[in-house]
Design an enzyme around this catalytic site. Sequence first.
Site, PDB file in Angstrom:
ATOM      1  N   LYS A  23       0.997  -1.117   0.061  1.00 61.50           N
ATOM      2  CA  LYS A  23       0.050   0.002   0.143  1.00 61.50           C
ATOM      3  C   LYS A  23       0.993   1.229  -0.018  1.00 61.50           C
ATOM      4  O   LYS A  23       0.668   2.095  -0.870  1.00 61.50           O
ATOM      5  CB  LYS A  23      -1.013   0.004   1.186  1.00 61.50           C
ATOM      6  CG  LYS A  23      -1.899   1.142   1.306  1.00 61.50           C
ATOM      7  CD  LYS A  23      -2.799   0.903   2.569  1.00 61.50           C
ATOM      8  CE  LYS A  23      -3.541   2.328   2.755  1.00 61.50           C
ATOM      9  NZ  LYS A  23      -4.425   2.300   3.769  1.00 61.50           N
ATOM     10  N   GLU A  44      10.451  -4.634   4.669  1.00 56.44           N
ATOM     11  CA  GLU A  44      10.492  -6.152   4.091  1.00 56.44           C
ATOM     12  C   GLU A  44      10.428  -6.320   2.717  1.00 56.44           C
ATOM     13  O   GLU A  44      11.070  -7.088   1.925  1.00 56.44           O
ATOM     14  CB  GLU A  44       9.657  -6.948   5.038  1.00 56.44           C
ATOM     15  CG  GLU A  44       9.996  -7.132   6.528  1.00 56.44           C
ATOM     16  CD  GLU A  44       9.376  -6.272   7.219  1.00 56.44           C
ATOM     17  OE1 GLU A  44       9.048  -5.090   6.672  1.00 56.44           O
ATOM     18  OE2 GLU A  44       9.126  -6.490   8.626  1.00 56.44           O
ATOM     19  N   GLY A 103      -4.831  -2.188   5.133  1.00 52.38           N
ATOM     20  CA  GLY A 103      -4.212  -3.353   4.771  1.00 52.38           C
ATOM     21  C   GLY A 103      -4.818  -4.785   5.063  1.00 52.38           C
ATOM     22  O   GLY A 103      -5.071  -5.408   3.991  1.00 52.38           O
ATOM     23  N   ARG A 104      -5.277  -4.849   6.415  1.00 52.92           N
ATOM     24  CA  ARG A 104      -5.950  -5.957   6.612  1.00 52.92           C
ATOM     25  C   ARG A 104      -7.409  -6.039   6.023  1.00 52.92           C
ATOM     26  O   ARG A 104      -8.030  -7.184   6.408  1.00 52.92           O
ATOM     27  CB  ARG A 104      -5.943  -6.242   8.121  1.00 52.92           C
ATOM     28  CG  ARG A 104      -6.778  -5.019   8.914  1.00 52.92           C
ATOM     29  CD  ARG A 104      -6.131  -5.163  10.437  1.00 52.92           C
ATOM     30  NE  ARG A 104      -6.676  -4.213  11.088  1.00 52.92           N
ATOM     31  CZ  ARG A 104      -5.980  -3.059  11.110  1.00 52.92           C
ATOM     32  NH1 ARG A 104      -4.976  -2.902  10.324  1.00 52.92           N
ATOM     33  NH2 ARG A 104      -6.563  -2.006  11.933  1.00 52.92           N
ATOM     34  N   GLU A 118      -5.235  -7.056  15.029  1.00 48.50           N
ATOM     35  CA  GLU A 118      -4.634  -5.661  14.791  1.00 48.50           C
ATOM     36  C   GLU A 118      -5.536  -4.766  14.640  1.00 48.50           C
ATOM     37  O   GLU A 118      -5.263  -3.546  14.852  1.00 48.50           O
ATOM     38  CB  GLU A 118      -3.789  -5.933  13.326  1.00 48.50           C
ATOM     39  CG  GLU A 118      -2.960  -4.613  12.929  1.00 48.50           C
ATOM     40  CD  GLU A 118      -2.309  -5.026  11.727  1.00 48.50           C
ATOM     41  OE1 GLU A 118      -1.126  -5.533  11.794  1.00 48.50           O
ATOM     42  OE2 GLU A 118      -2.604  -4.421  10.683  1.00 48.50           O
ATOM     43  N   HIS A 172      -5.931 -33.932  17.557  1.00 48.42           N
ATOM     44  CA  HIS A 172      -4.642 -34.782  17.988  1.00 48.42           C
ATOM     45  C   HIS A 172      -3.517 -34.053  18.606  1.00 48.42           C
ATOM     46  O   HIS A 172      -2.514 -34.345  18.862  1.00 48.42           O
ATOM     47  CB  HIS A 172      -4.228 -35.591  16.914  1.00 48.42           C
ATOM     48  CG  HIS A 172      -5.270 -36.622  16.357  1.00 48.42           C
ATOM     49  ND1 HIS A 172      -5.385 -37.738  16.650  1.00 48.42           N
ATOM     50  CD2 HIS A 172      -6.647 -36.489  15.470  1.00 48.42           C
ATOM     51  CE1 HIS A 172      -6.521 -38.054  16.104  1.00 48.42           C
ATOM     52  NE2 HIS A 172      -6.913 -37.330  15.290  1.00 48.42           N
ATOM     53  N   LYS A 211       8.158  -1.041  12.925  1.00 44.14           N
ATOM     54  CA  LYS A 211       8.986  -0.727  11.840  1.00 44.14           C
ATOM     55  C   LYS A 211       9.901   0.445  11.988  1.00 44.14           C
ATOM     56  O   LYS A 211      11.069   0.126  11.477  1.00 44.14           O
ATOM     57  CB  LYS A 211       7.921   0.112  10.508  1.00 44.14           C
ATOM     58  CG  LYS A 211       6.743  -0.807   9.894  1.00 44.14           C
ATOM     59  CD  LYS A 211       5.953  -0.406   8.864  1.00 44.14           C
ATOM     60  CE  LYS A 211       4.939  -1.156   8.305  1.00 44.14           C
ATOM     61  NZ  LYS A 211       4.042  -0.692   7.123  1.00 44.14           N
TER      62      LYS A 211
HETATM   63  C1  G6Q Z   1      -2.444  -3.841   7.940  1.00 42.37           C
HETATM   64  C2  G6Q Z   1      -1.193  -3.349   8.342  1.00 42.37           C
HETATM   65  C3  G6Q Z   1      -0.012  -3.994   8.039  1.00 42.37           C
HETATM   66  C4  G6Q Z   1       0.563  -3.671   6.431  1.00 42.37           C
HETATM   67  C5  G6Q Z   1       1.873  -4.226   6.358  1.00 42.37           C
HETATM   68  C6  G6Q Z   1       2.363  -3.866   4.696  1.00 42.37           C
HETATM   69  O1  G6Q Z   1      -3.786  -3.509   8.173  1.00 42.37           O
HETATM   70  O2  G6Q Z   1      -1.214  -2.128   8.156  1.00 42.37           O
HETATM   71  O3  G6Q Z   1      -0.265  -5.347   8.116  1.00 42.37           O
HETATM   72  O4  G6Q Z   1      -0.580  -4.310   5.680  1.00 42.37           O
HETATM   73  O5  G6Q Z   1       2.642  -3.520   7.244  1.00 42.37           O
HETATM   74  O6  G6Q Z   1       2.188  -2.468   4.395  1.00 42.37           O
HETATM   75  P1  G6Q Z   1       2.228  -1.977   3.253  1.00 42.37           P
HETATM   76  O7  G6Q Z   1       1.166  -2.674   2.044  1.00 42.37           O
HETATM   77  O8  G6Q Z   1       2.286  -0.746   3.142  1.00 42.37           O
HETATM   78  O9  G6Q Z   1       3.687  -2.649   2.468  1.00 42.37           O
END
Ligand code: G6Q
Length: 559
Positions: free
Chosen positions: A219, A225, A280-281, A366, A397, A520
């Site tokens: 996003k 990462e 994001g989520r 989150e 199990h 981060k």
């Molecule tokens: C989700 C969070 C988090 C995010 C990641 C990746 O709601 O904000 O999990 O999706 O940190 O972020 P980017 O899509 O910006 O790389």
Amino acid sequence: MSRVVVSARSGSSSPPLASRPAWKALVAHHRDIEGLHLRQLFADDPRRGERFSAEAAGWYVDYSKNRITDETIRLLLELAERRGLRERMAAMFRGDPVNTSEKRAALHTALRARRGERLVVEDTDVVPEVHAVLDRMTVFADQLRSGEWRGHTGQRIRNVVNIGIGGSDLGPVMAFEALRHYSQRDLTLRFVSNVDTTDFFEATRDLDAAQTLFIVCSKTFTTLETLTNVHAARAWSVAQLGEARAVARHFVAVSTNAEAVAQFGIDPALMFGFWDWVGGRYSMDSAIGLSTMIAVRAENFRAMLAGFHAVDEHFQTAPLRQNLPALMGLLAIWNTDFLDAATLAVLPYEQYLKRLPAYLQQLTMESNGKHVTLGGSHVDCATSPIVWGEPGTNGRHSFYQLLHQGTQLVACDFIGFCQGLNPPGRDDDRHDLLIANLFAQTEALAFGKTAAEVRADGTPEALVLHRVFEGNRPSNTLLAERLTPHALGALVALYEHSVFTQGVIWNIDSFDQWGVEFGKVLAQRTLLHLQGVEAPALTHDSSTNTLIRRYRRLRKEAP
Ligand code: G6Q
């Protein structure tokens, strides 16, 4: 009720939740029914199993095996009314900035609005934009699936690698695994999220760059990462294809940050956009789902969106007494804050849903793992349950022992389908065996086994206590006909709105994630120290400093 964890800070703008009459009524009610056992509740009401159930968008939810009475539901609904669930729901669907700490709308519901619907946010109707992106995704997915889209050397793309993390990974992975049955089997889909080099290495070690497309999902396009992995992917591609120019047809991006995408060198024509108002989520049904669409075809992706949409409509229009996500959310409040169940086990009896617990872990924790109210004061009750789980019957199990006889109460969501996908048809009874396990577990958790019943089995006296199951352990059972794209979309939306309902009751911002942002920044600073850039003056605590020194020493000795 024992999970009031912190007291409200003075100066809060509105009275704390625990002091509200609707909450106090639930506390008193809990005291009244604390001694009741599900055995008794079912014996007293032969129709309980049907009465405490609701249906929406193809999902039937039986919540009768919760420790509730009609009065519990009445009081929970009263709490929802008092907390303004209806108004807050309307505000979210309208595109108001319900994510107050970031001053943003949370408009994931617009991602599944039907073509032709209208949703005006800040003078712009966002629905045509959403469909324009979906249409571009469709064209691209079709080109890739048909082999019309070729790589630099003219070869067909056989491998799609999604690079992203958190919300830009968990949804796509979960959806791909869930809908694998519907996927094009001659396409290989892989997912790279971890900055651990092993993740990239294992995902690509047997792939041919000439036949591989990377989808970079971020996003912000600033996530360490993801950017690290994209650089690795470019270097890997250039090494195989011979020149930097050659990789252009092997990278597409999904982002809201067109500038950073262009700076990285991905052609803006190969970027699929989304918007600030998609968290994001909450983004698996945006362009972040491009890998899903490529895998299962646009038609199935759109069927998934229709499933989401059906639940959106249900959530907005059904009376709260029959409103599935509202009921699920209120039961989560009851189990977390009144029954002291700190965790929720998500137990899908469907192998394709193996990544659903991890997905719901992020969605729930989150969103609602927060300690501050919208008014800026400390919450005065426990918020999000810890979510975990594994598919059945495997879990039986391993950890089911604790569910049945452990000392901690765990709320459970059992998820199953009346028809299996493999093999199709009714002649194979293995699916019956799977679902028999699901139903049997919910029954055993609710009713247990008394000492008298254990003795009646002829159990030696010394073992009787060991074999007693107290029962009275709460669970929901979510049942649908079969795992289709529509059913998956509806299931995810049920949880999204359940999580929203919980956030409304706790009066927290379910759409920000300052804890993630904090992490981060922390890593950046420590990285400088690990690499000795700011050495020798380590300014951490004595534990972290010692760990860093040890790491540096052993790292130097790497073969
Ligand atoms: C989700 C969070 C988090 C995010 C990641 C990746 O709601 O904000 O999990 O999706 O940190 O972020 P980017 O899509 O910006 O790389």
